[in-house]
Motif scaffolding. Structure first.
Motif, mmCIF file in Angstrom:
data_model
loop_
_atom_site.group_PDB
_atom_site.id
_atom_site.type_symbol
_atom_site.label_atom_id
_atom_site.label_comp_id
_atom_site.label_asym_id
_atom_site.label_seq_id
_atom_site.Cartn_x
_atom_site.Cartn_y
_atom_site.Cartn_z
ATOM 1 N N PRO A 12 0.855 -1.164 0.047
ATOM 2 C CA PRO A 12 0.051 -0.081 -0.048
ATOM 3 C C PRO A 12 0.797 1.282 -0.120
ATOM 4 O O PRO A 12 2.092 1.432 0.677
ATOM 5 N N ILE A 13 0.368 2.371 -0.571
ATOM 6 C CA ILE A 13 1.117 3.537 -0.915
ATOM 7 C C ILE A 13 0.947 4.176 0.794
ATOM 8 O O ILE A 13 -0.366 4.144 1.292
ATOM 9 N N VAL A 14 1.871 4.739 1.390
ATOM 10 C CA VAL A 14 2.066 5.301 2.643
ATOM 11 C C VAL A 14 2.458 6.510 2.913
ATOM 12 O O VAL A 14 3.406 6.775 1.720
ATOM 13 N N PRO A 15 2.177 7.367 3.764
ATOM 14 C CA PRO A 15 2.852 8.703 3.653
ATOM 15 C C PRO A 15 4.632 8.936 3.825
ATOM 16 O O PRO A 15 4.967 9.489 3.126
ATOM 17 N N PHE A 110 8.787 26.123 -0.458
ATOM 18 C CA PHE A 110 8.274 24.843 0.130
ATOM 19 C C PHE A 110 9.243 24.453 1.149
ATOM 20 O O PHE A 110 10.644 24.589 0.940
ATOM 21 N N ALA A 111 8.897 23.925 2.191
ATOM 22 C CA ALA A 111 9.463 23.516 3.201
ATOM 23 C C ALA A 111 10.090 22.082 3.001
ATOM 24 O O ALA A 111 9.124 21.146 2.411
ATOM 25 N N VAL A 112 11.450 21.736 3.239
ATOM 26 C CA VAL A 112 11.854 20.400 2.984
ATOM 27 C C VAL A 112 11.912 19.911 4.567
ATOM 28 O O VAL A 112 12.542 20.556 5.242
ATOM 29 N N THR A 113 11.233 18.702 4.488
ATOM 30 C CA THR A 113 11.242 18.104 6.072
ATOM 31 C C THR A 113 11.567 16.599 5.916
ATOM 32 O O THR A 113 11.653 15.998 4.779
ATOM 33 N N VAL A 117 7.421 16.936 10.277
ATOM 34 C CA VAL A 117 6.303 17.941 10.229
ATOM 35 C C VAL A 117 5.960 18.023 8.818
ATOM 36 O O VAL A 117 6.531 17.416 7.819
ATOM 37 N N PRO A 118 4.965 18.735 8.309
ATOM 38 C CA PRO A 118 4.407 18.872 7.034
ATOM 39 C C PRO A 118 5.405 19.612 6.053
ATOM 40 O O PRO A 118 6.083 20.530 6.506
ATOM 41 N N GLY A 119 5.467 19.122 4.914
ATOM 42 C CA GLY A 119 6.431 19.581 3.975
ATOM 43 C C GLY A 119 6.916 18.382 2.772
ATOM 44 O O GLY A 119 6.153 17.538 2.841
ATOM 45 N N VAL A 120 7.689 18.771 1.983
ATOM 46 C CA VAL A 120 8.192 18.115 1.023
ATOM 47 C C VAL A 120 9.352 17.330 1.655
ATOM 48 O O VAL A 120 10.204 17.642 2.358
ATOM 49 N N PRO A 137 1.112 20.377 2.917
ATOM 50 C CA PRO A 137 -0.239 21.084 3.125
ATOM 51 C C PRO A 137 -0.984 21.158 2.167
ATOM 52 O O PRO A 137 -2.285 20.447 2.297
ATOM 53 N N ASP A 138 -0.509 21.036 0.796
ATOM 54 C CA ASP A 138 -1.350 20.962 -0.435
ATOM 55 C C ASP A 138 -0.720 20.202 -1.245
ATOM 56 O O ASP A 138 0.129 20.617 -2.127
ATOM 57 N N PRO A 139 -0.821 18.837 -1.202
ATOM 58 C CA PRO A 139 -0.010 18.002 -2.054
ATOM 59 C C PRO A 139 -0.090 18.121 -3.471
ATOM 60 O O PRO A 139 0.955 18.211 -3.957
ATOM 61 N N GLU A 140 -1.334 18.170 -4.052
ATOM 62 C CA GLU A 140 -1.329 18.368 -5.508
ATOM 63 C C GLU A 140 -0.748 19.726 -5.737
ATOM 64 O O GLU A 140 -0.208 19.773 -7.017
#
Length: 260
Positions: A12-15, A110-113, A117-120, A137-140
């Motif tokens: 499965p695809i996971v975060p 864009f924040a690199v993480t 935390v949220p980011g790329v 925060p806005d993936p698309e």
């Protein structure tokens, strides 16, 4: 012969890509099928050894237990077979990508993480670098904003960009899943082929099935994120659970060699 993608098909695809694991039911079915068909091959953008590692299953057969399994990693640039990995050295252009892509992403706002935390997030695959927007925060929107700048950067570095499910992967040109699968079909003198995938990179493998001239079936592990593959597939199943069920049904239906 049975060919499969890894992420979104067997796992499965996971975060966080490092958390991906093959579905135990799929691994068990493949362990049975390996003794029933001419070959089982996994064609993936991941490093080959990583796919095998993430295919370990506690208390049951894992990918390393599939008889005769071959894993073509990095879109075919790496090969895992019988516990050994063979591959050419990484292209020097990847060093530039590692060094410069994080700053490029940051310069675009864009924040690199590391994913905490949220980011790329940026994944180093050894012979490729993947830029994931799933945790932004806005993936698309982030994916759309990064596509052109990363494409220009890759072209200047002599690389190509492979789009996927909320990911842009910078990798060497000249190899894709279609080339890798087509060469493997010829190597093994395949008499028929089934290939299952879930993402845009698997379209090349679907085309290789068509061009092979063999009796073939293409299977889409369907998702709401990618719909084009379903339109091109012979069979559509519901994600990795559907792939596992299909593989189990095949293992149940194919008689053992002694009974043929």
């Amino acid at each position: 012969m049975i060919g499969l993608d890894f992420d979104g098909t067997l796992a499965p695809i996971v975060p966080d890509p490092a958390d991906a694991r093959v579905a135990p039911e799929a691994a068990a079915a493949l362990a049975r099928l390996g003794a029933l068909v001419r070959a089982v091959v996994i064609v993936t953008g991941r490093p080959a050894a990583t796919a095998v590692e993430y295919g370990q299953v506690a208390g049951g057969p894992g990918l390393a237990d599939v008889p005769g399994l071959v894993v073509l990693g990095q879109y075919g640039l790496e090969r895992w077979e019988a516990g050994q990995v063979t591959s050419p050295p990484p292209p020097p252009e990847i060093d530039r990508v590692r060094a410069e892509v994080p700053a490029l992403v940051t310069s675009l706002g864009f924040a690199v993480t590391d994913g905490s935390v949220p980011g790329v997030t940026i994944e180093d695959k050894g012979r490729a670098v993947a830029v994931h927007t799933r945790r932004a925060p806005d993936p698309e929107g982030t994916l759309r904003a990064l596509r052109e700048p990363l494409g220009k950067f890759a072209a200047a570095a002599g690389l190509t960009v492979e789009p996927g499910r909320l990911v842009l992967e910078l990798r060497p040109a000249g190899m894709d899943k279609g080339h890798a699968l087509g060469a493997f079909l010829a190597e093994r003198a395949a008499r028929s082929v089934l290939f299952a995938g879930d993402d845009l990179g698997d379209l090349a493998a679907f085309e290789a099935v068509r061009l092979s001239g063999l009796p073939g079936v293409t299977v889409c592990s369907a998702s709401a994120e990618v719909t084009e593959l379903a339109r091109r597939a012979d069979v559509v199943v519901e994600g990795p659970a559907g792939v596992a069920a299909l593989l189990t049904s095949l293992a149940d239906a194919i008689p053992p060699p002694a009974a043929r």
